[in-house]
Design a protein around this motif. Structure first.
Motif, PDB file in Angstrom:
ATOM      1  N   ARG A  15      44.080  25.528  16.276  1.00 13.73           N
ATOM      2  CA  ARG A  15      43.659  24.646  15.179  1.00 13.73           C
ATOM      3  C   ARG A  15      44.116  23.214  15.425  1.00 13.73           C
ATOM      4  NH1 ARG A  15      45.170  29.095  12.185  1.00 13.73           N
ATOM      5  NH2 ARG A  15      47.181  28.195  11.680  1.00 13.73           N
ATOM      6  N   GLU A  16      45.365  23.066  15.868  1.00 12.95           N
ATOM      7  CA  GLU A  16      45.900  21.723  16.110  1.00 12.95           C
ATOM      8  C   GLU A  16      45.132  21.018  17.229  1.00 12.95           C
ATOM      9  OE1 GLU A  16      50.137  19.472  17.074  1.00 12.95           O
ATOM     10  OE2 GLU A  16      50.117  21.639  16.768  1.00 12.95           O
ATOM     11  N   ARG A  17      44.785  21.778  18.279  1.00 12.69           N
ATOM     12  CA  ARG A  17      44.025  21.181  19.375  1.00 12.69           C
ATOM     13  C   ARG A  17      42.678  20.681  18.873  1.00 12.69           C
ATOM     14  NH1 ARG A  17      42.205  24.663  24.516  1.00 12.69           N
ATOM     15  NH2 ARG A  17      41.075  25.710  22.860  1.00 12.69           N
ATOM     16  N   GLU A  18      42.005  21.459  18.031  1.00 16.44           N
ATOM     17  CA  GLU A  18      40.710  21.042  17.494  1.00 16.44           C
ATOM     18  C   GLU A  18      40.856  19.798  16.613  1.00 16.44           C
ATOM     19  OE1 GLU A  18      37.658  21.994  18.458  1.00 16.44           O
ATOM     20  OE2 GLU A  18      38.868  23.092  19.917  1.00 16.44           O
ATOM     21  N   GLN A  19      41.914  19.736  15.817  1.00 17.82           N
ATOM     22  CA  GLN A  19      42.151  18.559  14.988  1.00 17.82           C
ATOM     23  C   GLN A  19      42.374  17.332  15.859  1.00 17.82           C
ATOM     24  OE1 GLN A  19      45.452  19.871  12.617  1.00 17.82           O
ATOM     25  NE2 GLN A  19      44.151  20.729  11.010  1.00 17.82           N
ATOM     26  N   LEU A  20      43.175  17.485  16.907  1.00 17.44           N
ATOM     27  CA  LEU A  20      43.431  16.365  17.809  1.00 17.44           C
ATOM     28  C   LEU A  20      42.145  15.918  18.508  1.00 17.44           C
ATOM     29  CD1 LEU A  20      46.856  17.344  19.378  1.00 17.44           C
ATOM     30  CD2 LEU A  20      46.386  15.397  17.897  1.00 17.44           C
ATOM     31  N   ARG A  21      41.328  16.867  18.897  1.00 15.62           N
ATOM     32  CA  ARG A  21      40.052  16.510  19.528  1.00 15.62           C
ATOM     33  C   ARG A  21      39.190  15.692  18.570  1.00 15.62           C
ATOM     34  NH1 ARG A  21      38.483  22.027  22.883  1.00 15.62           N
ATOM     35  NH2 ARG A  21      39.903  21.619  24.625  1.00 15.62           N
ATOM     36  N   GLY A  22      39.199  16.046  17.289  1.00 17.31           N
ATOM     37  CA  GLY A  22      38.449  15.274  16.300  1.00 17.31           C
ATOM     38  C   GLY A  22      38.994  13.862  16.157  1.00 17.31           C
ATOM     39  N   ILE A  23      40.314  13.741  16.108  1.00 15.60           N
ATOM     40  CA  ILE A  23      40.950  12.418  16.008  1.00 15.60           C
ATOM     41  C   ILE A  23      40.614  11.586  17.239  1.00 15.60           C
ATOM     42  CG2 ILE A  23      43.176  11.203  16.023  1.00 15.60           C
ATOM     43  CD1 ILE A  23      44.260  13.583  14.311  1.00 15.60           C
ATOM     44  N   ARG A  51      45.810   7.333  23.537  1.00 14.91           N
ATOM     45  CA  ARG A  51      46.629   7.870  24.641  1.00 14.91           C
ATOM     46  C   ARG A  51      47.635   8.898  24.130  1.00 14.91           C
ATOM     47  NH1 ARG A  51      46.229   2.528  26.136  1.00 14.91           N
ATOM     48  NH2 ARG A  51      48.262   2.011  25.277  1.00 14.91           N
ATOM     49  N   LYS A  52      48.257   8.599  22.994  1.00 18.08           N
ATOM     50  CA  LYS A  52      49.242   9.515  22.404  1.00 18.08           C
ATOM     51  C   LYS A  52      48.594  10.849  22.060  1.00 18.08           C
ATOM     52  CE  LYS A  52      51.906  10.143  18.177  1.00 18.08           C
ATOM     53  NZ  LYS A  52      52.209   9.596  16.865  1.00 18.08           N
ATOM     54  N   TYR A  53      47.454  10.805  21.379  1.00 16.76           N
ATOM     55  CA  TYR A  53      46.788  12.040  20.964  1.00 16.76           C
ATOM     56  C   TYR A  53      46.234  12.809  22.161  1.00 16.76           C
ATOM     57  CZ  TYR A  53      47.231  10.541  16.115  1.00 16.76           C
ATOM     58  OH  TYR A  53      47.726  10.154  14.893  1.00 16.76           O
ATOM     59  N   GLU A  54      45.762  12.110  23.165  1.00 11.68           N
ATOM     60  CA  GLU A  54      45.279  12.797  24.371  1.00 11.68           C
ATOM     61  C   GLU A  54      46.427  13.522  25.077  1.00 11.68           C
ATOM     62  OE1 GLU A  54      43.393   9.495  26.332  1.00 11.68           O
ATOM     63  OE2 GLU A  54      41.395  10.116  25.645  1.00 11.68           O
ATOM     64  N   LYS A  55      47.595  12.905  25.085  1.00 12.58           N
ATOM     65  CA  LYS A  55      48.775  13.533  25.692  1.00 12.58           C
ATOM     66  C   LYS A  55      49.177  14.781  24.912  1.00 12.58           C
ATOM     67  CE  LYS A  55      53.451  12.391  27.215  1.00 12.58           C
ATOM     68  NZ  LYS A  55      54.486  11.350  27.277  1.00 12.58           N
ATOM     69  N   GLN A  56      49.170  14.689  23.578  1.00  8.35           N
ATOM     70  CA  GLN A  56      49.492  15.849  22.740  1.00  8.35           C
ATOM     71  C   GLN A  56      48.486  16.969  22.954  1.00  8.35           C
ATOM     72  OE1 GLN A  56      49.617  14.399  18.712  1.00  8.35           O
ATOM     73  NE2 GLN A  56      51.753  13.772  18.853  1.00  8.35           N
ATOM     74  N   GLU A  57      47.207  16.613  23.025  1.00 13.41           N
ATOM     75  CA  GLU A  57      46.156  17.613  23.220  1.00 13.41           C
ATOM     76  C   GLU A  57      46.324  18.320  24.556  1.00 13.41           C
ATOM     77  OE1 GLU A  57      42.341  19.403  24.226  1.00 13.41           O
ATOM     78  OE2 GLU A  57      43.044  17.592  25.192  1.00 13.41           O
TER      79      GLU A  57
END
Length: 121
Positions: A15-23, A51-57
């Protein structure tokens, strides 16, 4: 993190990965919409967030991949137990009933699975 907690966390990670992909997608659209007159500082902030969200994803995707690889190494019955217990949210009693085992057998099989997965991960 121990394997049981990683298995429990699996659905949340998806779920978190999908949320990050949306962001990430929204941020990319936002940076493309900026015209030449847009403030450079604001664009830099958006790019830093991107960049931050891509790293988290990426980190989440690596965890998911490790869990999926470990599950793939299990026998079909072992995968079934993991699915019932962690993905479908069955209780120990319901898992045992669905698999036609006693609860004690399910506990033993589960313990064996966790050890097997620890060697794989």
């Amino acid at each position: 993190m121990d394997r049981q907690n990683e298995l429990k966390e699996y659905r949340a990670l998806l779920r978190e990965r999908e949320q990050l992909r949306g962001i990430i997608m929204r941020l990319r659209c936002e940076t493309k919409k900026k015209n030449a007159a847009a403030q450079a500082e604001q664009k830099q902030k958006v790019e830093a967030l991107l960049r931050k969200y891509e790293k988290q994803e990426l980190a989440i995707a690596e965890k998911i991949s490790a869990i999926e690889d470990a599950i793939a190494s299990l026998t079909s019955r072992e995968r079934q137990l993991i699915r019932y217990r962690y993905f479908d949210g069955y209780s120990w009693a319901k898992t045992a009933q669905a698999m036609r085992y006693s609860e004690a057998q399910v506990y033993r099989i589960h313990k064996k699975i966790i050890k097997k997965m620890e060697r794989r991960m």
